[in-house]
Design a protein around this motif. Structure first.
Motif, PDB file in Angstrom:
ATOM      1  N   ARG A 165       0.815  -1.220   0.000  1.00  0.00           N
ATOM      2  CA  ARG A 165       0.000   0.000   0.000  1.00  0.00           C
ATOM      3  C   ARG A 165       0.849   1.271   0.000  1.00  0.00           C
ATOM      4  O   ARG A 165       0.322   2.377   0.136  1.00  0.00           O
ATOM      5  N   THR A 166       2.147   1.123  -0.137  1.00  0.00           N
ATOM      6  CA  THR A 166       3.065   2.266  -0.090  1.00  0.00           C
ATOM      7  C   THR A 166       3.416   2.714  -1.502  1.00  0.00           C
ATOM      8  O   THR A 166       3.879   1.918  -2.313  1.00  0.00           O
ATOM      9  N   PRO A 167       3.193   4.000  -1.821  1.00  0.00           N
ATOM     10  CA  PRO A 167       3.526   4.493  -3.168  1.00  0.00           C
ATOM     11  C   PRO A 167       5.007   4.775  -3.319  1.00  0.00           C
ATOM     12  O   PRO A 167       5.769   4.704  -2.346  1.00  0.00           O
ATOM     13  N   SER A 168       5.415   5.107  -4.520  1.00  0.00           N
ATOM     14  CA  SER A 168       6.791   5.413  -4.876  1.00  0.00           C
ATOM     15  C   SER A 168       7.661   4.178  -4.695  1.00  0.00           C
ATOM     16  O   SER A 168       7.162   3.080  -4.462  1.00  0.00           O
ATOM     17  N   ALA A 169       8.955   4.343  -4.834  1.00  0.00           N
ATOM     18  CA  ALA A 169       9.862   3.199  -4.786  1.00  0.00           C
ATOM     19  C   ALA A 169      10.449   3.068  -3.389  1.00  0.00           C
ATOM     20  O   ALA A 169      11.223   3.913  -2.952  1.00  0.00           O
ATOM     21  N   PHE A 170      10.068   2.004  -2.682  1.00  0.00           N
ATOM     22  CA  PHE A 170      10.557   1.770  -1.325  1.00  0.00           C
ATOM     23  C   PHE A 170      12.075   1.747  -1.277  1.00  0.00           C
ATOM     24  O   PHE A 170      12.696   2.281  -0.356  1.00  0.00           O
ATOM     25  N   LEU A 171      12.695   1.150  -2.292  1.00  0.00           N
ATOM     26  CA  LEU A 171      14.153   1.018  -2.325  1.00  0.00           C
ATOM     27  C   LEU A 171      14.853   2.252  -2.885  1.00  0.00           C
ATOM     28  O   LEU A 171      16.069   2.378  -2.788  1.00  0.00           O
ATOM     29  N   GLY A 172      14.075   3.160  -3.461  1.00  0.00           N
ATOM     30  CA  GLY A 172      14.692   4.264  -4.203  1.00  0.00           C
ATOM     31  C   GLY A 172      14.926   3.822  -5.637  1.00  0.00           C
ATOM     32  O   GLY A 172      15.091   2.635  -5.932  1.00  0.00           O
ATOM     33  N   THR A 173      14.932   4.786  -6.535  1.00  0.00           N
ATOM     34  CA  THR A 173      15.052   4.463  -7.955  1.00  0.00           C
ATOM     35  C   THR A 173      16.086   5.370  -8.610  1.00  0.00           C
ATOM     36  O   THR A 173      16.705   6.205  -7.941  1.00  0.00           O
ATOM     37  N   CYS A 174      16.296   5.180  -9.887  1.00  0.00           N
ATOM     38  CA  CYS A 174      17.284   5.980 -10.607  1.00  0.00           C
ATOM     39  C   CYS A 174      16.939   5.996 -12.085  1.00  0.00           C
ATOM     40  O   CYS A 174      16.080   5.246 -12.541  1.00  0.00           O
ATOM     41  N   ARG A 175      17.588   6.869 -12.806  1.00  0.00           N
ATOM     42  CA  ARG A 175      17.523   6.853 -14.270  1.00  0.00           C
ATOM     43  C   ARG A 175      18.966   6.770 -14.766  1.00  0.00           C
ATOM     44  O   ARG A 175      19.545   7.741 -15.218  1.00  0.00           O
ATOM     45  N   TYR A 176      19.530   5.594 -14.624  1.00  0.00           N
ATOM     46  CA  TYR A 176      20.932   5.365 -14.970  1.00  0.00           C
ATOM     47  C   TYR A 176      21.007   4.480 -16.203  1.00  0.00           C
ATOM     48  O   TYR A 176      20.429   3.389 -16.234  1.00  0.00           O
ATOM     49  N   LYS A 177      21.706   4.943 -17.211  1.00  0.00           N
ATOM     50  CA  LYS A 177      21.830   4.182 -18.454  1.00  0.00           C
ATOM     51  C   LYS A 177      23.083   3.319 -18.410  1.00  0.00           C
ATOM     52  O   LYS A 177      24.210   3.827 -18.429  1.00  0.00           O
ATOM     53  N   LEU A 178      22.893   2.025 -18.321  1.00  0.00           N
ATOM     54  CA  LEU A 178      24.019   1.098 -18.370  1.00  0.00           C
ATOM     55  C   LEU A 178      24.609   1.130 -19.773  1.00  0.00           C
ATOM     56  O   LEU A 178      23.876   1.049 -20.760  1.00  0.00           O
ATOM     57  N   PRO A 179      25.922   1.251 -19.896  1.00  0.00           N
ATOM     58  CA  PRO A 179      26.527   1.318 -21.242  1.00  0.00           C
ATOM     59  C   PRO A 179      26.403  -0.014 -21.963  1.00  0.00           C
ATOM     60  O   PRO A 179      26.099  -1.049 -21.360  1.00  0.00           O
ATOM     61  N   GLU A 180      26.630   0.018 -23.257  1.00  0.00           N
ATOM     62  CA  GLU A 180      26.733  -1.240 -24.000  1.00  0.00           C
ATOM     63  C   GLU A 180      28.003  -1.956 -23.554  1.00  0.00           C
ATOM     64  O   GLU A 180      28.967  -1.316 -23.099  1.00  0.00           O
ATOM     65  N   ILE A 181      28.027  -3.261 -23.674  1.00  0.00           N
ATOM     66  CA  ILE A 181      29.146  -4.051 -23.172  1.00  0.00           C
ATOM     67  C   ILE A 181      30.474  -3.606 -23.786  1.00  0.00           C
ATOM     68  O   ILE A 181      31.482  -3.457 -23.087  1.00  0.00           O
ATOM     69  N   HIS A 182      30.482  -3.338 -25.090  1.00  0.00           N
ATOM     70  CA  HIS A 182      31.727  -2.968 -25.758  1.00  0.00           C
ATOM     71  C   HIS A 182      32.189  -1.554 -25.386  1.00  0.00           C
ATOM     72  O   HIS A 182      33.345  -1.204 -25.619  1.00  0.00           O
ATOM     73  N   GLU A 183      31.284  -0.759 -24.823  1.00  0.00           N
ATOM     74  CA  GLU A 183      31.631   0.616 -24.463  1.00  0.00           C
ATOM     75  C   GLU A 183      32.380   0.706 -23.137  1.00  0.00           C
ATOM     76  O   GLU A 183      33.254   1.556 -22.972  1.00  0.00           O
ATOM     77  N   ASP A 184      32.022  -0.142 -22.190  1.00  0.00           N
ATOM     78  CA  ASP A 184      32.647  -0.066 -20.864  1.00  0.00           C
ATOM     79  C   ASP A 184      32.504  -1.402 -20.146  1.00  0.00           C
ATOM     80  O   ASP A 184      31.634  -1.593 -19.302  1.00  0.00           O
ATOM     81  N   LYS A 185      33.368  -2.326 -20.492  1.00  0.00           N
ATOM     82  CA  LYS A 185      33.309  -3.662 -19.905  1.00  0.00           C
ATOM     83  C   LYS A 185      33.574  -3.628 -18.403  1.00  0.00           C
ATOM     84  O   LYS A 185      33.078  -4.492 -17.658  1.00  0.00           O
ATOM     85  N   GLU A 186      34.308  -2.637 -17.923  1.00  0.00           N
ATOM     86  CA  GLU A 186      34.639  -2.567 -16.499  1.00  0.00           C
ATOM     87  C   GLU A 186      33.399  -2.419 -15.627  1.00  0.00           C
ATOM     88  O   GLU A 186      33.359  -2.932 -14.506  1.00  0.00           O
ATOM     89  N   VAL A 187      32.385  -1.711 -16.126  1.00  0.00           N
ATOM     90  CA  VAL A 187      31.140  -1.560 -15.368  1.00  0.00           C
ATOM     91  C   VAL A 187      30.502  -2.924 -15.142  1.00  0.00           C
ATOM     92  O   VAL A 187      30.054  -3.253 -14.032  1.00  0.00           O
ATOM     93  N   PHE A 188      30.480  -3.741 -16.174  1.00  0.00           N
ATOM     94  CA  PHE A 188      29.887  -5.068 -16.064  1.00  0.00           C
ATOM     95  C   PHE A 188      30.718  -5.965 -15.155  1.00  0.00           C
ATOM     96  O   PHE A 188      30.166  -6.747 -14.367  1.00  0.00           O
ATOM     97  N   ASP A 189      32.026  -5.855 -15.259  1.00  0.00           N
ATOM     98  CA  ASP A 189      32.888  -6.640 -14.371  1.00  0.00           C
ATOM     99  C   ASP A 189      32.607  -6.298 -12.906  1.00  0.00           C
ATOM    100  O   ASP A 189      32.570  -7.179 -12.038  1.00  0.00           O
ATOM    101  N   LYS A 190      32.372  -5.026 -12.634  1.00  0.00           N
ATOM    102  CA  LYS A 190      32.091  -4.596 -11.261  1.00  0.00           C
ATOM    103  C   LYS A 190      30.752  -5.128 -10.790  1.00  0.00           C
ATOM    104  O   LYS A 190      30.627  -5.620  -9.657  1.00  0.00           O
ATOM    105  N   VAL A 191      29.736  -5.038 -11.653  1.00  0.00           N
ATOM    106  CA  VAL A 191      28.419  -5.548 -11.284  1.00  0.00           C
ATOM    107  C   VAL A 191      28.492  -7.030 -10.955  1.00  0.00           C
ATOM    108  O   VAL A 191      27.995  -7.480  -9.910  1.00  0.00           O
ATOM    109  N   PHE A 192      29.151  -7.804 -11.798  1.00  0.00           N
ATOM    110  CA  PHE A 192      29.179  -9.252 -11.594  1.00  0.00           C
ATOM    111  C   PHE A 192      30.073  -9.649 -10.422  1.00  0.00           C
ATOM    112  O   PHE A 192      29.824 -10.666  -9.772  1.00  0.00           O
ATOM    113  N   ALA A 193      31.088  -8.852 -10.138  1.00  0.00           N
ATOM    114  CA  ALA A 193      31.904  -9.106  -8.943  1.00  0.00           C
ATOM    115  C   ALA A 193      31.061  -8.923  -7.681  1.00  0.00           C
ATOM    116  O   ALA A 193      31.169  -9.714  -6.723  1.00  0.00           O
TER     117      ALA A 193
END
Length: 418
Positions: free
Chosen positions: A69-97
């Protein structure tokens, strides 16, 4: 023994986004996952290692119901664009780590088009690297513009609030109609898809004539024709109420809101921040016709009105949240859960699973056949489509006369721009 689940919320919130979160949590626990972690402020916060154990906040059935029954995002939200894999592989490595660090088996993202793009990229990276995690998208958006699914959780409640508010605006306007003519313009959210503004047609009932005009972004907006239409209607009645989408554009592609003074900033996905459409048109009508006008912008109220949530919407949001866990638990990855309409009368729906590559970055628009020939109203087919989705009510838990919400104490909200 099973590992853990990670869930996040992304993009614009809705009145029922937390019902999906509740469905994820409950089903994950029932299926034997050890922990359900919540990303604070979506994938952007997760990259900064911001996450919580949801068991610290959802400790019993009462708190689970309060979350729904609670509106909005309980966890908080964002508008973050994850890059394509070939653009910044380090971001993906960090996420998976980080996923490995937390022993995450299932990654669930609750969101709209851009969020499904995140699921697409992460699942593709897992395939490339042989990672064990499974990635499933949970649909959410008041805009109702996700492809494949019949409708999205959040839309029904927003449509219910918009229709109810439209009736109230009309009633208010009629109260000032004695020997006075006035034009009221209601601005509704919707960048490219007119599902929300079309919902104002639901206000047409036995006790209300509904709006006089409805303009969707699917049809080019002719400013001169609009003024002429209003002028003609004023010869027959004293009060005119028009509903316009914030995203209506002229034939040359210019947003009407951009014709007003003031700069419009853009988010990470290049979307301009839309506001001012109703104000511009109200000012124009006042200037041309010399009568009283009023601009009403519902703004974020459309996506936060949990006190007027549709029961159909809350129940379906909870169900799709649970279905994401079920899909991942049964081996699916790179998919989004969808709602399939089984029947209109009585209304029934079922849940399916589709490849997220068919959904990410797509956009479902209102069919042109559901808009009248003049482009200034919706048809009965549109109304029949929306009406089942606003049915029923989900009573808030009231404390001291106001709805009680489940909240999380957290500083530094300004670090993550919504």
């Amino acid at each position: 023994m099973k590992g853990n689940v990670l869930v996040g919320q992304s993009g614009g919130p809705t009145a029922v986004i937390n019902s999906s979160l509740a469905g994820v949590f409950k089903t994950a626990k029932e299926r034997g996952y050890q922990k359900v972690y919540g990303m604070r402020f979506g994938i952007q916060g997760f990259l900064d290692e911001q996450y919580v154990d949801l068991s610290d906040y959802i400790r019993n059935e009462l708190e689970l119901e309060l979350l729904k029954r609670t509106p909005s995002a309980f966890l908080g939200t964002c508008r973050y664009k994850l890059p394509e894999i070939h653009e910044d592989k380090e971001v993906f490595d960090k996420v998976f780590a980080l996923l490995d660090k937390l022993d995450i088996e299932v990654f669930i993202y609750i969101g709209g088009n851009d969020s499904m793009d995140t699921i697409r990229k992460l699942s593709d990276y897992a395939l490339l690297t042989g990672a064990k995690q499974r990635f499933v998208g949970c649909p959410k958006t008041i805009d109702n513009d996700l492809a494949i699914t019949d409708h999205t959780p959040g839309f029904g409640s927003a449509a219910k609030y918009i229709a109810a508010s439209t009736k109230e605006v009309i009633r208010d306007a009629l109260g000032f109609s004695y020997k006075k003519k006035n034009v009221n313009i209601i601005e509704i959210m919707g960048r490219n898809a007119g599902w929300l503004v079309g919902a104002t047609a639901l206000a047409r009932q036995e006790d209300c004539d509904g709006p006089d005009l409805i303009y969707l972004p699917e049809v080019s907006f002719d400013i001169e024709a609009f003024v002429e239409r209003v002028t003609g209607l004023l010869e027959k009645k004293d009060v005119i109420v028009a509903a316009v989408s914030e995203g209506i554009r002229t034939a040359d592609g210019a947003y009407v809101c951009e014709l007003a003074d003031g700069a419009h900033s853009k988010d990470a996905f290049g979307h301009i921040q839309m506001t001012g459409t109703a104000s511009y048109l109200a000012g124009l009508v006042h200037e041309r016709l010399g009568i009283k006008t009023r601009a009403v912008e519902l703004s974020t109220l459309q996506r936060a009105a949990a006190h007027l949530a549709s029961r159909v919407d809350v129940d379906e949001a909870f169900a799709v949240g649970g279905a994401t866990v079920k899909a991942a638990d049964e081996g699916s990855s790179g998919v989004m859960v969808v709602i399939d309409r089984v029947s209109d009368d009585p209304y029934q729906s079922a849940i399916g699973v589709y490849d997220v590559h068919r959904i990410a970055n797509g956009e479902k628009l209102v069919p042109r056949s559901w808009i009248n020939a003049a482009g200034d109203y919706v048809t009965d087919e549109f109304v029949s489509y929306v009406k089942p989705l606003i049915q029923g009510h989900y009573n808030p838990m009231m404390v001291a006369g106001l709805p009680r919400h489940l909240v999380m104490n957290q500083k530094n909200y300004s670090d993550y721009q919504i």
